[in-house]
Motif scaffolding. Structure first.
Motif, PDB file in Angstrom:
ATOM      1  N   SER B 229       3.472   4.871  -6.558  1.00 38.53           N
ATOM      2  CA  SER B 229       3.870   5.501  -5.305  1.00 38.53           C
ATOM      3  C   SER B 229       3.077   4.958  -4.136  1.00 38.53           C
ATOM      4  O   SER B 229       3.418   5.196  -2.992  1.00 38.53           O
ATOM      5  CB  SER B 229       3.685   7.007  -5.391  1.00 38.53           C
ATOM      6  OG  SER B 229       2.324   7.304  -5.485  1.00 38.53           O
ATOM      7  N   CYS B 230       2.011   4.268  -4.416  1.00 40.22           N
ATOM      8  CA  CYS B 230       1.275   3.638  -3.333  1.00 40.22           C
ATOM      9  C   CYS B 230       1.755   2.229  -3.096  1.00 40.22           C
ATOM     10  O   CYS B 230       1.362   1.581  -2.144  1.00 40.22           O
ATOM     11  CB  CYS B 230      -0.212   3.608  -3.630  1.00 40.22           C
ATOM     12  SG  CYS B 230      -0.934   5.233  -3.635  1.00 40.22           S
ATOM     13  N   SER B 233       7.679  -0.505  -1.448  1.00 36.78           N
ATOM     14  CA  SER B 233       8.949  -0.977  -1.967  1.00 36.78           C
ATOM     15  C   SER B 233       9.646  -1.807  -0.920  1.00 36.78           C
ATOM     16  O   SER B 233      10.749  -2.268  -1.096  1.00 36.78           O
ATOM     17  CB  SER B 233       9.822   0.203  -2.366  1.00 36.78           C
ATOM     18  OG  SER B 233      10.023   1.016  -1.251  1.00 36.78           O
ATOM     19  N   SER B 234       9.008  -1.964   0.222  1.00 38.22           N
ATOM     20  CA  SER B 234       9.585  -2.789   1.271  1.00 38.22           C
ATOM     21  C   SER B 234       8.430  -3.488   1.962  1.00 38.22           C
ATOM     22  O   SER B 234       7.281  -3.064   1.846  1.00 38.22           O
ATOM     23  CB  SER B 234      10.396  -1.916   2.210  1.00 38.22           C
ATOM     24  OG  SER B 234       9.907  -1.982   3.498  1.00 38.22           O
ATOM     25  N   PRO B 235       8.675  -4.556   2.656  1.00 37.89           N
ATOM     26  CA  PRO B 235       7.585  -5.443   3.051  1.00 37.89           C
ATOM     27  C   PRO B 235       6.659  -4.891   4.112  1.00 37.89           C
ATOM     28  O   PRO B 235       5.565  -5.397   4.262  1.00 37.89           O
ATOM     29  CB  PRO B 235       8.330  -6.648   3.592  1.00 37.89           C
ATOM     30  CG  PRO B 235       9.630  -6.116   4.017  1.00 37.89           C
ATOM     31  CD  PRO B 235       9.956  -5.050   3.040  1.00 37.89           C
ATOM     32  N   ASN B 236       7.049  -3.855   4.849  1.00 36.53           N
ATOM     33  CA  ASN B 236       6.213  -3.463   5.972  1.00 36.53           C
ATOM     34  C   ASN B 236       5.165  -2.450   5.560  1.00 36.53           C
ATOM     35  O   ASN B 236       4.990  -1.424   6.168  1.00 36.53           O
ATOM     36  CB  ASN B 236       7.073  -2.900   7.082  1.00 36.53           C
ATOM     37  CG  ASN B 236       8.107  -1.974   6.512  1.00 36.53           C
ATOM     38  OD1 ASN B 236       7.799  -1.120   5.699  1.00 36.53           O
ATOM     39  ND2 ASN B 236       9.332  -2.187   6.900  1.00 36.53           N
ATOM     40  N   HIS B 237       4.486  -2.736   4.535  1.00 33.98           N
ATOM     41  CA  HIS B 237       3.483  -1.813   4.073  1.00 33.98           C
ATOM     42  C   HIS B 237       2.177  -2.137   4.752  1.00 33.98           C
ATOM     43  O   HIS B 237       1.913  -3.260   5.125  1.00 33.98           O
ATOM     44  CB  HIS B 237       3.350  -1.928   2.572  1.00 33.98           C
ATOM     45  CG  HIS B 237       2.583  -0.792   1.993  1.00 33.98           C
ATOM     46  ND1 HIS B 237       1.297  -0.924   1.585  1.00 33.98           N
ATOM     47  CD2 HIS B 237       2.931   0.484   1.782  1.00 33.98           C
ATOM     48  CE1 HIS B 237       0.877   0.238   1.129  1.00 33.98           C
ATOM     49  NE2 HIS B 237       1.847   1.102   1.228  1.00 33.98           N
ATOM     50  N   LEU B 238       1.353  -1.103   4.888  1.00 31.93           N
ATOM     51  CA  LEU B 238       0.176  -1.288   5.716  1.00 31.93           C
ATOM     52  C   LEU B 238      -0.954  -1.975   4.985  1.00 31.93           C
ATOM     53  O   LEU B 238      -1.518  -2.956   5.455  1.00 31.93           O
ATOM     54  CB  LEU B 238      -0.268   0.078   6.221  1.00 31.93           C
ATOM     55  CG  LEU B 238      -1.520   0.138   7.051  1.00 31.93           C
ATOM     56  CD1 LEU B 238      -1.427  -0.842   8.187  1.00 31.93           C
ATOM     57  CD2 LEU B 238      -1.678   1.526   7.590  1.00 31.93           C
ATOM     58  N   PHE B 239      -1.261  -1.525   3.798  1.00 36.84           N
ATOM     59  CA  PHE B 239      -2.492  -1.975   3.171  1.00 36.84           C
ATOM     60  C   PHE B 239      -2.214  -2.618   1.821  1.00 36.84           C
ATOM     61  O   PHE B 239      -1.172  -2.420   1.230  1.00 36.84           O
ATOM     62  CB  PHE B 239      -3.434  -0.791   2.983  1.00 36.84           C
ATOM     63  CG  PHE B 239      -3.976  -0.273   4.281  1.00 36.84           C
ATOM     64  CD1 PHE B 239      -3.514   0.906   4.796  1.00 36.84           C
ATOM     65  CD2 PHE B 239      -4.909  -0.992   4.984  1.00 36.84           C
ATOM     66  CE1 PHE B 239      -3.999   1.380   5.976  1.00 36.84           C
ATOM     67  CE2 PHE B 239      -5.392  -0.519   6.163  1.00 36.84           C
ATOM     68  CZ  PHE B 239      -4.936   0.668   6.663  1.00 36.84           C
ATOM     69  N   PRO B 240      -3.178  -3.361   1.341  1.00 38.86           N
ATOM     70  CA  PRO B 240      -3.031  -3.949   0.018  1.00 38.86           C
ATOM     71  C   PRO B 240      -2.863  -2.858  -1.032  1.00 38.86           C
ATOM     72  O   PRO B 240      -3.328  -1.736  -0.878  1.00 38.86           O
ATOM     73  CB  PRO B 240      -4.340  -4.700  -0.189  1.00 38.86           C
ATOM     74  CG  PRO B 240      -4.885  -4.906   1.149  1.00 38.86           C
ATOM     75  CD  PRO B 240      -4.382  -3.804   2.003  1.00 38.86           C
ATOM     76  N   THR B 241      -2.187  -3.218  -2.096  1.00 36.05           N
ATOM     77  CA  THR B 241      -1.814  -2.211  -3.069  1.00 36.05           C
ATOM     78  C   THR B 241      -2.878  -2.035  -4.131  1.00 36.05           C
ATOM     79  O   THR B 241      -2.653  -2.250  -5.309  1.00 36.05           O
ATOM     80  CB  THR B 241      -0.516  -2.598  -3.745  1.00 36.05           C
ATOM     81  OG1 THR B 241      -0.752  -3.841  -4.415  1.00 36.05           O
ATOM     82  CG2 THR B 241       0.576  -2.750  -2.753  1.00 36.05           C
ATOM     83  N   THR B 242      -4.060  -1.705  -3.684  1.00 32.18           N
ATOM     84  CA  THR B 242      -5.078  -1.364  -4.654  1.00 32.18           C
ATOM     85  C   THR B 242      -4.837   0.056  -5.118  1.00 32.18           C
ATOM     86  O   THR B 242      -4.289   0.861  -4.393  1.00 32.18           O
ATOM     87  CB  THR B 242      -6.468  -1.448  -4.013  1.00 32.18           C
ATOM     88  OG1 THR B 242      -6.430  -0.694  -2.804  1.00 32.18           O
ATOM     89  CG2 THR B 242      -6.853  -2.866  -3.716  1.00 32.18           C
TER      90      THR B 242
END
Lengths: 467, 249
Positions: B229-230, B233-242
């Motif tokens: 959930s972090c 699913s689309s490119p405009n995400h704010l932070f790296p997916t740690t």
């Protein structure tokens, strides 16, 4: 590489400035107004009013008056005296910057041109400035790429960070707003709120964004394609059908909307109250009723529009003064009588089905957003619902939202809905506070040098969190 | 492009035989697309079914109305950029030379709809090529993450899905008495899920804060949010997916 721009000082700046510039300029680029200003070096200790004094709200539009003169951005407030038949060209469509030709003109007029830019807003040397730019959630990649290229290649900012607007709200001081005890160390760096459900009801749409520790939870983002623009147009349409033809008077109707509209907490009851048939039967005190008069602005006399309690005998008085030939002021004023228009218009935000729109209203949208998140997070998000954007200023909006959420959310969850003091500039304020946390900013922003080395598609991946 | 029309069924009393469906895409709306926007809740649909079977004529009237509400200026106007004198331009932030990218963007007169159509066409094309050859494992390398990731999302998100659906089933009777049962099922669920939770460094570790004992914030299913959930699913995400573990200093 085609993306680099030959500049005389380019080599020097690369050699000596690999880190972000110290000055940070934050632009919350809304469709209706952009909120812009320099971020301070450190956060002042008061509640943010000092910080907000550095933030300017500038109309994000080119305005054309009826004598065909075009005004840029803030000139709307300073130069335009006749608000009739104003036409607007907005570079931001659906919340996204689409037309950079117009946007560049407005930005240059507001921030770069030394003749027109306000002194405290002027970006004298973009190379020594970091830009924090907001965008609406779920932007198209091509529009993001365009923004990155313009910012880095046209103006050449020394540092750049593009982010989703609602997520910046989490960097504000939320605890006192919700009445929680302060947990943050006042001397430490600013950190984001842990869980915040941001409802952003703006000009062109309303979005719901769950923000977890400053990061938006992408799968929980929901959008309703209704915003202040639709409310204004709907009111305009109703008034034009029932009273005067106002279809060309967007600006005036926006003022009318801001003055008279409210969100009803008892829709059938208010409908009953506003009904004309009832008015005759039992003459209630006009000051208590829903019906009000709005006196339209008169550009010739230089009078602005204003609201006043409904006067059912107005027509009679007018006729009398015609006969007696006195009191010209009463004759020349044009009055809109607003009854159920006052609350049926904002009602579409809660039940879009009223205008036939097959989308969920704001409370349903919040629950839809939560339904895809882990159940363990539901209580935390429901207890921290923050409403920002211009529509939050509608009287009754907060009560209605809280009531409906309370009714639909599960019993054991606490529901708290809050609105900041200034919901329009709250995202900007969050951005300014975020910019004081240099460590965090350095982690997510890119420098000019990095952009020149890696190009715009790399920048897009970096901002999307893929790198 | 083809379009799917919802034909009026027998219960509606539109003009028998045919309805006139104007093709007015140039005015800023597309009847075919507006007809399939997500509907309101299922229950409301059951309660007043009258809304569901509008004739296509009514539908088009609604769509046209919505498009009208979306336009700010009633008339179509073109507002040109005011022309400036050459000497005025000297005080500006921009230099004389512009790169080809900038020139292309500034001269582009595309509207949002044009961009959206382009994007949809690109996605359709990407989906076609993705079916021809197997999707690469490294999602983050792709230039079009939104389209291709949509196809690969089930592979990553399927693990937390069963547990969450099970939890939902347990908690749906939202009576006050359901609280203890919900918490017990949650604890058993948590135990059961441990083996097949995602293989990040410390999957079972909860996020600790000083608010854990706050009755306001206590969650009755005490599990950390799954990393899925972090993930964007689309490119405009704010932070790296740690994973949402405590940030390293």
């Amino acid at each position: 590489m085609g993306t680099t721009k030959p500049r005389p000082s380019g080599r020097n700046s690369i050699a000596k400035a690999p880190s972000l510039p110290s000055k940070t300029f934050v632009i919350d680029n809304g469709a209706h107004t952009m909120k812009a200003g320099y971020a301070p070096d450190s956060v002042p200790s008061d509640d943010g009013s000092q910080l907000l004094s550095t933030c300017a709200t500038i109309p994000n539009a080119l305005t054309k008056t009826r004598n065909n003169r075009v005004y840029i951005g803030s000139q709307l407030h300073t130069h335009v005296k006749d608000w009739n038949e104003l036409m607007f060209r907005r570079p931001v469509e659906k919340g996204y910057i689409v037309n950079w030709e117009a946007e560049k003109e407005i930005w240059e007029h507001s921030f770069f041109d030394e003749k027109t830019a306000r002194k405290d807003l002027r970006i004298a040397s973009p190379e020594e400035t970091t830009l924090v730019l907001t965008e609406a959630p779920n932007a198209l990649p091509i529009l993001q790429k365009n923004a990155d290229e313009i910012v880095m290649e046209e103006w050449g900012f020394g540092g750049y960070f593009r982010t989703i607007g609602p997520s910046l709200n989490a960097w504000n001081e939320i605890q006192s707003l919700f009445g929680d005890p302060l947990v943050q160390n006042p001397d430490g760096p600013i950190s984001p709120a842990e869980c915040l459900l941001v409802v952003d009801s703006g000009f062109s749409h309303t979005t719901v964004t769950p923000v977890y520790k400053g990061r938006p939870l992408q799968r929980g983002i929901r959008r309703l394609d209704l915003g202040g623009k639709h409310l204004t147009n709907y009111l305009k349409e109703m008034v034009s059908m029932r009273q005067y033809n106002m279809v060309d008077e967007t600006y005036i109707m926006n003022d009318v909307k801001e003055a008279v509209c409210f969100v009803s907490n008892n829709f059938p009851g208010e409908m009953e109250q506003a009904w004309k048939g009832n008015r005759k039967r039992s003459q209630p005190d006009p000051s208590e009723g829903v019906v009000v008069d709005y006196v339209l602005p008169d550009p010739n006399a230089g009078v602005k529009g204003f609201m006043r309690p409904h006067d059912p005998l107005l027509n009679l008085k007018k006729r009398k003064s015609t006969l007696s030939g006195s009191e010209t002021a009463l004759l020349s004023e044009d009055v809109l009588v607003l009854g159920n228009e006052r609350f049926t218009v904002p009602e579409i935000l809660f039940t879009p089905g009223d205008i036939g729109m097959k989308q969920a209203g704001i409370p349903d949208m919040i629950l839809q957003s939560l339904s895809v998140l882990p159940t363990g997070l539901h209580p935390a998000f429901l207890a921290n619902v923050l409403v920002v954007g211009g529509n939050a200023l509608l009287p009754g909006f907060m009560d209605r939202l809280e009531t409906e959420l309370r009714q639909t959310a599960s019993t054991e969850c606490v529901v708290r809905v809050r609105r900041p003091q200034d919901p329009i500039r709250f995202a900007w304020l969050g951005g300014a506070r975020f910019a004081t946390n240099k460590e965090e900013l350095k982690r997510v922003a890119i420098t000019r040098q990095e952009y020149q080395e890696n190009g715009s598609s790399w920048a897009g991946r970096k901002f999307s969190g893929a790198l | 492009m083809y379009s799917i029309e919802l034909l009026p069924n027998s219960s509606s009393h539109a003009t028998p035989g045919w309805t006139y469906v104007p093709d007015r895409r140039d005015r800023g709306f597309d009847p075919a697309k507006a007809a399939i926007t997500p509907a309101v809740g299922r229950k409301r649909g059951i309660r007043d079914p009258g809304r569901a079977d509008l004739s296509s004529r009514q539908n088009n009237a609604i769509v046209r109305h919505l498009a009208e509400l979306d336009r700010e200026n009633h008339k179509d106007v073109s507002i040109p950029i005011p022309v400036k004198q050459q000497k005025d331009a000297s005080g500006r932030g921009t230099r004389g030379k512009v790169t080809s990218n900038v020139r292309r963007i500034l001269q582009s007169q595309k509207t949002f709809r044009n961009h959206l159509d382009d994007e949809e066409a690109a996605q359709a094309q990407a989906a076609q090529t993705a079916t021809q050859r197997p999707a690469p494992a490294q999602v983050s390398r792709l230039t079009k993450p939104s389209s291709s990731r949509r196809s690969s999302t089930p592979a990553t998100a399927s693990k937390p899905e069963p547990s969450s659906s099970r939890q939902k089933k347990h908690t749906t009777p939202a009576t006050p008495s359901a609280v203890p049962t919900a918490s017990t099922t949650a604890s058993t669920d948590g135990d059961g899920d441990k083996p097949d939770s995602d293989p990040s460094p410390n999957p079972a570790k909860l996020i600790t804060s000083e608010h854990d004992n706050d009755p306001l914030l206590r969650s009755y299913i005490p599990s950390a949010p799954p990393t899925a959930s972090c993930k964007p699913s689309s490119p405009n995400h704010l932070f790296p997916t740690t994973p949402p573990a405590p940030a390293h200093p």
